[in-house]
Scaffold this active site. Sequence first.
Site, PDB file in Angstrom:
ATOM      1  CG  MET A   1      -2.810   5.642  -2.315  1.00 12.74           C
ATOM      2  SD  MET A   1      -1.952   6.834  -1.243  1.00 12.74           S
ATOM      3  CE  MET A   1      -2.247   8.358  -2.108  1.00 12.74           C
TER       4      MET A   1
ATOM      5  CG  ASP B   1      -1.656  -0.734   1.315  1.00  8.13           C
ATOM      6  OD1 ASP B   1      -1.910  -0.700   0.542  1.00  8.13           O
ATOM      7  OD2 ASP B   1      -2.310  -1.167   2.000  1.00  8.13           O
ATOM      8  CB  THR B   2       1.302   3.199  -2.104  1.00 12.34           C
ATOM      9  OG1 THR B   2       1.724   1.848  -2.229  1.00 12.34           O
ATOM     10  CG2 THR B   2       1.779   4.009  -3.275  1.00 12.34           C
ATOM     11  CB  ILE B   3       2.651   8.421  -0.178  1.00  7.89           C
ATOM     12  CG1 ILE B   3       4.120   8.492  -0.616  1.00  7.89           C
ATOM     13  CG2 ILE B   3       2.506   8.043   1.283  1.00  7.89           C
ATOM     14  CD1 ILE B   3       4.454   9.570  -1.596  1.00  7.89           C
TER      15      ILE B   3
ATOM     16  CB  SER C   1       4.913   2.326  -2.317  1.00  8.31           C
ATOM     17  OG  SER C   1       4.330   1.225  -1.660  1.00  8.31           O
TER      18      SER C   1
END
Length: 528
Positions: A431, A349-351, A368
């Site tokens: 994302m 999962d991440t920006i 990420s």
Amino acid sequence: MRDFQKPGRSVAYSSRAMCATSHPHATLAALDVLKEGGNAVDAAVAASAVLCVVEPQSTGIGGDCFAIIARPGEPLRGLNASGRSPMGLDPEPLLASGAERIDVNSPHAVTVPGAIDGWSMLIEAYGTRGFDRLLAPAIAHAEDGFVVTPRVASDWRREEPRLRHHAGARRHLLKDGAAPAEGAIMHSPALAQSLRAIAREGRRGFYEGAVAEDMVATLRALGGAHALEDFARHRGQWVEPIAGAHAGLDLAEIPPNGHGVTALVILAILDRLGVKPDGPVTARRYHLLIEAARQAYRARDTFIADPEKADVPLAHLLSGALADELASRIDPDRRRADLGPVPPPPGSDTIYLSVVDRDGMAVSFINSVFWSFGSAIVSEKTGIALQNRGCGFVLSRGHRNVLAPAKRPLHTIIPAMATRNGEAEICFGVMGGAYQPVGHVTAFTNMVDFGLDPQAALDAPRCFFEGDSLVAEHGVPDDVAATLGAMGHAVVRPDEPLGGGQIIRIDRARGVLIGGSDPRKDGFVAGL
């Protein structure tokens, strides 16, 4: 125009520059850089570094990054800063284990982090500020402390059991033995020192010397095959984005080993179906989107791999013939249980953050560590949470994406950029792990097919498929969910929202920027 009597957030406008991120500190850091004359790349690196501190479950300097850069009058340029498996890795024990995937908490899931090299490449090619300036806000938050925001606290609490399994994680990511609560102040002094080393020495401060030695020692103590040479030799790549046309725009994505092509396959299938849903939140719209995605993801899982190590039939994935065949399998009124065979290529999962500066440069950027907190392995002395991108490999002999030494796995993080007549118009990303291609298509078509502004496009409820289930966010109305059920979908409501996203749309006719920031995260969009 939104109904101002209902909860929600207005779309943002600016006439000069704009930044959208998932955390207030990151947006403010980017705006400070833009105010002092820095450009979109400078602002993106500063914001990403802050997010690596204040949103550690989503990103970190122990992860990877990708970007698409648009400058007026120039072709789009893509950056693939994903890392490789260790050169000394022996895949045989894992291939013979009978497992389908590498364990998410295993040192074998840790690929060499590519983010810092990616930041360095961006600064060298486009930046006007150095690491010393751009990492200063992140260092300050790590040393002086940051307040844990609601979404970050929720994610952190959920991962607390995993963080107890490794000494480095317990030391650096827990507070008095537990996940920090919402509103707690968290300090990351070891991570601050690692960032200081990068600020002083550039990429060498991460890939060589004490920081690299600590990461390698931590991994080898757990049985990893990593060596200092793996870190020292790592380099990212400039790549040419791939694109698909829709509604007068070209949607650009990063080519494999990323799975951005999956979004283009979905879009091509939808174009061929020729069915116009009567709105963005209807059973027909979700049904067609999910059925197209199920077909496209089968193709993804079959073909996408590291093109340096395997034959990736990109032309086949982008071909009209494949889209025609996959579209022909979709019943507009009913879920198809049997997806059919994956069409082979002929002969065989991440920006996420978005920045646009006063000169019109647009940066679509994503960073990420994959799973929440990555592998949950944290380097003992330097406080770096290491990604688990190696979980993107498969353990099936003969597969294009099979685990092998010095190889990049199928990668889920994907920035996007939509252009009109060669000029950037929508700088965006959504994302959320495997959801991202569907997220791109959902947000993109929310805007260009259904006329939603960037904020409304992100606010709209989302659906995705997981196995044989259709995951419908709480915002999907009950009557829509019931109709989807009648169409053969096994509808379930998720415990967590589907991803997050940021969008900046460039309105050249009026000379304004229009931005949205996903309410599923803690951040916001703001401009100058």
